[in-house]
Design a protein around this motif. Structure first.
Motif, short mmCIF file in Angstrom:
data_model
loop_
_atom_site.label_atom_id
_atom_site.label_comp_id
_atom_site.label_asym_id
_atom_site.label_seq_id
_atom_site.Cartn_x
_atom_site.Cartn_y
_atom_site.Cartn_z
N VAL A 172 0.94 -1.21 0.09
CA VAL A 172 -0.15 0.02 0.00
C VAL A 172 0.80 1.22 -0.07
CG1 VAL A 172 -1.74 1.23 1.30
CG2 VAL A 172 -1.92 -1.31 1.09
N LEU A 173 0.43 2.09 -0.91
CA LEU A 173 1.08 3.58 -1.03
C LEU A 173 0.13 4.46 -0.35
CD1 LEU A 173 3.68 5.39 -1.98
CD2 LEU A 173 2.62 5.63 -4.25
N ARG A 174 0.59 5.26 0.60
CA ARG A 174 -0.29 6.09 1.48
C ARG A 174 -0.19 7.58 0.83
NH1 ARG A 174 -0.19 1.47 4.51
NH2 ARG A 174 -2.24 0.92 5.12
N VAL A 175 -0.96 8.23 0.33
CA VAL A 175 -0.57 9.68 0.07
C VAL A 175 -1.57 10.61 0.95
CG1 VAL A 175 -0.54 11.37 -1.78
CG2 VAL A 175 -0.28 8.93 -2.38
N GLU A 176 -0.95 11.17 1.98
CA GLU A 176 -1.69 12.21 2.64
C GLU A 176 -2.00 13.46 1.81
OE1 GLU A 176 0.95 13.39 5.86
OE2 GLU A 176 1.07 11.30 6.70
N GLY A 177 -3.08 14.21 2.42
CA GLY A 177 -3.66 15.12 1.58
C GLY A 177 -4.63 15.05 0.27
N LEU A 178 -4.86 13.92 0.03
CA LEU A 178 -5.77 13.97 -1.04
C LEU A 178 -7.22 13.17 -0.55
CD1 LEU A 178 -3.59 12.00 -3.74
CD2 LEU A 178 -4.21 14.53 -3.43
N HIS A 179 -7.94 13.14 -1.11
CA HIS A 179 -9.22 12.63 -0.83
C HIS A 179 -9.34 11.04 -0.16
CE1 HIS A 179 -8.52 11.05 -4.98
NE2 HIS A 179 -9.43 9.92 -4.66
N ASP A 180 -10.05 10.83 0.72
CA ASP A 180 -9.86 9.64 1.61
C ASP A 180 -10.42 8.56 0.56
OD1 ASP A 180 -9.36 8.13 4.06
OD2 ASP A 180 -11.64 7.68 3.93
N GLY A 181 -9.78 7.52 0.52
CA GLY A 181 -10.31 6.40 -0.46
C GLY A 181 -9.08 5.44 -0.67
N ASP A 182 -9.76 4.44 -1.53
CA ASP A 182 -8.46 3.18 -1.68
C ASP A 182 -8.70 3.11 -3.28
OD1 ASP A 182 -7.78 1.84 0.94
OD2 ASP A 182 -9.99 2.32 1.19
N LEU A 183 -7.71 3.16 -3.86
CA LEU A 183 -7.39 2.81 -5.22
C LEU A 183 -6.89 1.53 -5.53
CD1 LEU A 183 -7.39 3.50 -8.49
CD2 LEU A 183 -5.32 4.94 -7.72
N HIS A 184 -7.30 0.52 -6.09
CA HIS A 184 -6.91 -0.82 -6.25
C HIS A 184 -6.51 -0.88 -7.80
CE1 HIS A 184 -8.00 -2.64 -2.44
NE2 HIS A 184 -9.32 -1.86 -2.62
N LEU A 185 -5.08 -0.82 -7.99
CA LEU A 185 -4.78 -0.89 -9.25
C LEU A 185 -5.15 -2.12 -10.11
CD1 LEU A 185 -1.07 0.58 -8.47
CD2 LEU A 185 -2.96 1.77 -9.18
N GLY A 186 -5.06 -3.33 -9.23
CA GLY A 186 -5.84 -4.35 -10.18
C GLY A 186 -4.64 -4.71 -11.49
N GLY A 187 -3.55 -4.77 -11.37
CA GLY A 187 -2.67 -5.04 -12.43
C GLY A 187 -2.33 -4.11 -13.65
N ARG A 188 -2.97 -2.79 -13.12
CA ARG A 188 -2.84 -1.92 -14.41
C ARG A 188 -1.68 -1.15 -14.24
NH1 ARG A 188 -8.07 1.70 -13.22
NH2 ARG A 188 -7.51 1.18 -11.22
N GLY A 189 -0.84 -1.28 -13.16
CA GLY A 189 0.33 -0.20 -13.11
C GLY A 189 -0.11 1.12 -12.74
N LEU A 190 1.08 1.89 -12.48
CA LEU A 190 0.75 3.07 -12.00
C LEU A 190 1.84 4.08 -12.62
CD1 LEU A 190 -0.62 5.22 -10.16
CD2 LEU A 190 1.39 4.81 -8.36
N ARG A 191 1.36 5.06 -13.33
CA ARG A 191 2.19 6.19 -14.10
C ARG A 191 2.61 7.31 -13.05
NH1 ARG A 191 0.90 10.78 -17.37
NH2 ARG A 191 -1.26 10.11 -17.38
N LEU A 192 4.09 7.48 -12.75
CA LEU A 192 4.20 8.64 -11.92
C LEU A 192 4.69 9.64 -12.84
CD1 LEU A 192 6.85 6.89 -9.35
CD2 LEU A 192 4.50 7.51 -9.35
#
Length: 336
Positions: free
Chosen positions: A187-207
């Motif tokens: 889990v990557l936790r990002v403070e200051g953003l809307h409260d919620g859960d984002l499940h990538l599900g194999g899609r990966g993440l673009r920085l």
């Protein structure tokens, strides 16, 4: 706090965007423009840009408040540069327009929307077309004159993070992304953003490195869209005056020696590891390490180790010495 959930497949499909995203830079710069909080780093951009802001920008500021949520459809995740993004914006599906505008209204209850926004909600092509035209005009007038310098700064940040990736893997990159980001697999936790859960599900993440982002990372609100985490970069304070680059000139070389002067000047462009500095100085890694140690003992360089990565950066004293060397060289040149 936003919690981003990874799988092993997501880590394998992660990537760092190679270039700045024009529409994200448009949106984030509108925050800076409205709040007039560009500070020292972005002050030159703000001063030069204010007189050039086109009248149609009011269509954008109606949808982009000085802070907080802006509709996801303004930053379409498509490649091909600004032209492709504007085409995707014009083709935004009606269900996404409705969803984003409802969320925008919910998060901005005290903000009065102009009547033309109803055209967006009703799916009228003229409404979204005017927004796209306004985006084009704004980027051309306000972002375009600085684009090459913006690209250079984003590229500089990407190189630095790629060095961290090469030394320590994605764990090292995510752990050093920003103080508001906390990484502990999965889990990557990002403070200051809307409260919620984002499940990538194999899609990966673009920085996505962002020139105009000043605080912590931001992300799209809709979890069904292509996952992206937009994060601030570390600016070179001299970005707006590219000709005023740090010198590795005679005065500095006479004081430190040519190799140490080159290493110190290279670090003024950002954080780097020993291998990168050795290549820039045209020497071996052990020799570069020895010189870096001497610079560190003189309080001109600081080093930080994260797992298998040792990253070096110039100190305030080092920057002052570089500036003094540049000014000394400038005075030694004959006028004209």
């Amino acid at each position: 706090m936003l919690r981003i959930h990874f799988t092993g497949e997501d880590l394998a499909r992660m990537r760092i965007a190679p270039d700045p995203d024009p529409m994200w830079e448009m949106l984030l710069s509108l925050h800076r423009l409205q709040r007039r909080d560009a500070g020292v780093v972005l002050g030159p951009w703000l001063r030069e840009s204010l007189p050039r802001v086109p009248p149609a920008t009011r269509l954008l500021t109606a949808l982009v408040p000085p802070a907080g949520f802006a509709p996801d459809f303004l930053t379409p995740a498509v490649g091909g540069g600004l032209a492709a993004q504007l085409e995707a914006l014009r083709s935004t599906p009606r269900h996404q327009l409705l969803q984003d505008l409802r969320e925008f209204t919910r998060q901005n209850l005290s903000r009065r929307l102009p009547t033309w926004v109803r055209e967006l909600a009703e799916g009228e092509p003229e409404g979204i077309g005017r927004v796209a035209d306004a985006a084009q005009a704004y980027v051309d007038a306000v972002i375009g004159p600085f684009w090459e310098r913006i690209r250079a700064q984003v590229s500089r940040d990407r190189v630095r993070r790629s060095a961290v990736l090469a030394e320590g893997g994605w764990d090292a990159v995510l752990s050093t992304l920003h103080p508001s980001v906390h990484w502990e697999y999965p889990v990557l936790r990002v403070e200051g953003l809307h409260d919620g859960d984002l499940h990538l599900g194999g899609r990966g993440l673009r920085l996505q490195p962002a020139f105009f982002r000043r605080c912590g990372p931001t992300a799209l609100c809709d979890p069904t869209l292509s996952p992206v985490l937009v994060h601030p970069i570390e600016h070179d304070v001299r970005w707006a005056t590219p000709d005023a680059s740090p010198a590795d000139g005679r005065a500095l070389a006479n004081l430190l020696g040519p190799t140490r002067a080159t290493l110190l000047s290279a670090l003024a462009d950002g954080v780097a590891n020993t291998g990168e500095l050795a290549r820039l100085a045209g020497t071996t890694a052990p020799n570069a390490s020895r010189h870096i140690t001497a610079l560190r003992e003189a309080a001109l360089v600081s080093s930080q180790r994260h797992r298998n990565a040792t990253l070096h950066s110039v100190t305030d004293l080092g920057l002052a010495l570089l500036e003094g060397g540049r000014n000394s060289d400038a005075r030694s040149e004959p006028p004209g």
